[in-house]
Design an enzyme around this catalytic site. Structure first.
Site, PDB file in Angstrom:
ATOM      1  N   HIS A 189       3.215  10.576   5.602  1.00  0.00           N
ATOM      2  CA  HIS A 189       2.891   9.085   5.286  1.00  0.00           C
ATOM      3  C   HIS A 189       2.530   9.067   4.133  1.00  0.00           C
ATOM      4  O   HIS A 189       1.058   8.565   3.867  1.00  0.00           O
ATOM      5  CB  HIS A 189       2.063   8.352   6.381  1.00  0.00           C
ATOM      6  CG  HIS A 189       2.884   8.144   7.523  1.00  0.00           C
ATOM      7  ND1 HIS A 189       3.542   7.046   7.816  1.00  0.00           N
ATOM      8  CD2 HIS A 189       3.154   8.670   8.786  1.00  0.00           C
ATOM      9  CE1 HIS A 189       4.140   6.988   9.032  1.00  0.00           C
ATOM     10  NE2 HIS A 189       3.779   8.216   9.535  1.00  0.00           N
ATOM     11  N   CYS A 197       8.603   9.466   8.069  1.00  0.00           N
ATOM     12  CA  CYS A 197       8.119   9.596   9.423  1.00  0.00           C
ATOM     13  C   CYS A 197       9.345   8.965  10.407  1.00  0.00           C
ATOM     14  O   CYS A 197      10.613   9.565  10.501  1.00  0.00           O
ATOM     15  CB  CYS A 197       7.046   9.204   9.619  1.00  0.00           C
ATOM     16  SG  CYS A 197       6.025   9.921  11.423  1.00  0.00           S
ATOM     17  N   GLU A 201       2.461   6.653   1.805  1.00  0.00           N
ATOM     18  CA  GLU A 201       1.926   5.398   1.649  1.00  0.00           C
ATOM     19  C   GLU A 201       0.754   4.991   2.312  1.00  0.00           C
ATOM     20  O   GLU A 201      -0.026   4.070   1.860  1.00  0.00           O
ATOM     21  CB  GLU A 201       3.119   4.396   2.162  1.00  0.00           C
ATOM     22  CG  GLU A 201       3.443   4.217   3.821  1.00  0.00           C
ATOM     23  CD  GLU A 201       3.862   5.398   4.338  1.00  0.00           C
ATOM     24  OE1 GLU A 201       4.211   6.270   3.670  1.00  0.00           O
ATOM     25  OE2 GLU A 201       4.018   5.407   5.606  1.00  0.00           O
TER      26      GLU A 201
END
Ligand code: GLN
Length: 192
Positions: free
Chosen positions: A166, A81, A168
């Site tokens: 994302h 990102c 994560e």
């Protein structure tokens, strides 16, 4: 083999979520805020957050050239990102792409999408996008690994992978596994 050591740029953004994912995968994480913390890394992650704030931090800590050198020596790098934006031609100029910030529009502050990523086995990823960029221009050495609505959202150029979403935060481990796999194949190539 000892655990790989992965740096996470920790000037701003969701670096702690990357650290948790690395721990889950058995890698060691090191927060990077100054150039000396880049020494000895097996890979580096540039997290999501605000690219404007990260750009100020990079300038303040004189990190631009050390980061570019790390990339030039072939160390595997992952940008997610805002991290993708940081890698583009207008920022660190490590990846031969141009990113458009907040490209999905104000209404789409955040959304999820399922799609396949080239080179990642096991079916579609559930990708979480938060005020995400897409890529508007890319050089000839850059491969597109995934698109949403015809716009590249995952790319790779040699040792550098950049994605608009994302993993994560959504608990999707396969992008980080790809990074760890790049460390392993680099080690094999070096020892042959
Ligand atoms: N919109 C942010 C930027 O322009 C990126 C958002 C994110 O990293 N989730 O830097």
């Amino acid at each position: 083999m000892s655990a790989p050591l992965v740096g996470v740029l920790a000037l701003q953004g969701d670096f702690e979520a990357h650290e948790r994912m690395l721990a889950r995968l058995g890698a060691e994480a090191r927060e990077v805020r100054v150039p000396a913390q880049l020494d000895g890394l097996d890979a580096l992650i540039l997290p999501g957050g605000e690219s404007t704030v990260m750009t100020l931090g990079v300038a303040r800590e004189s990190l631009r050239e050390p980061l570019r050198e790390l990339a030039a020596t072939g160390t595997p790098i992952l940008g997610t990102c805002a991290g993708l934006i940081m890698l583009d031609r207008d920022h660190l100029d490590i990846l031969d792409v141009l990113a458009r910030r907040n490209a999905f529009g104000r209404q789409l502050h955040s959304f999820e999408s399922d799609f396949e990523v080239e080179g990642i086995a096991g079916g579609a990823l559930r990708a979480l996008f938060i005020r995400a960029p897409w890529i508007t221009e890319l050089g000839p050495a850059v491969s597109v690994l995934a698109e949403v609505d015809g716009h590249p959202v995952a790319v790779r150029e040699g040792n550098v992978v950049a994605i608009s979403f994302h993993p994560e935060l959504s608990g999707e481990p396969r992008i980080h596994e790809l990074l760890l796999g790049m460390i392993r194949s680099r080690g094999t190539a070096n020892h042959n």
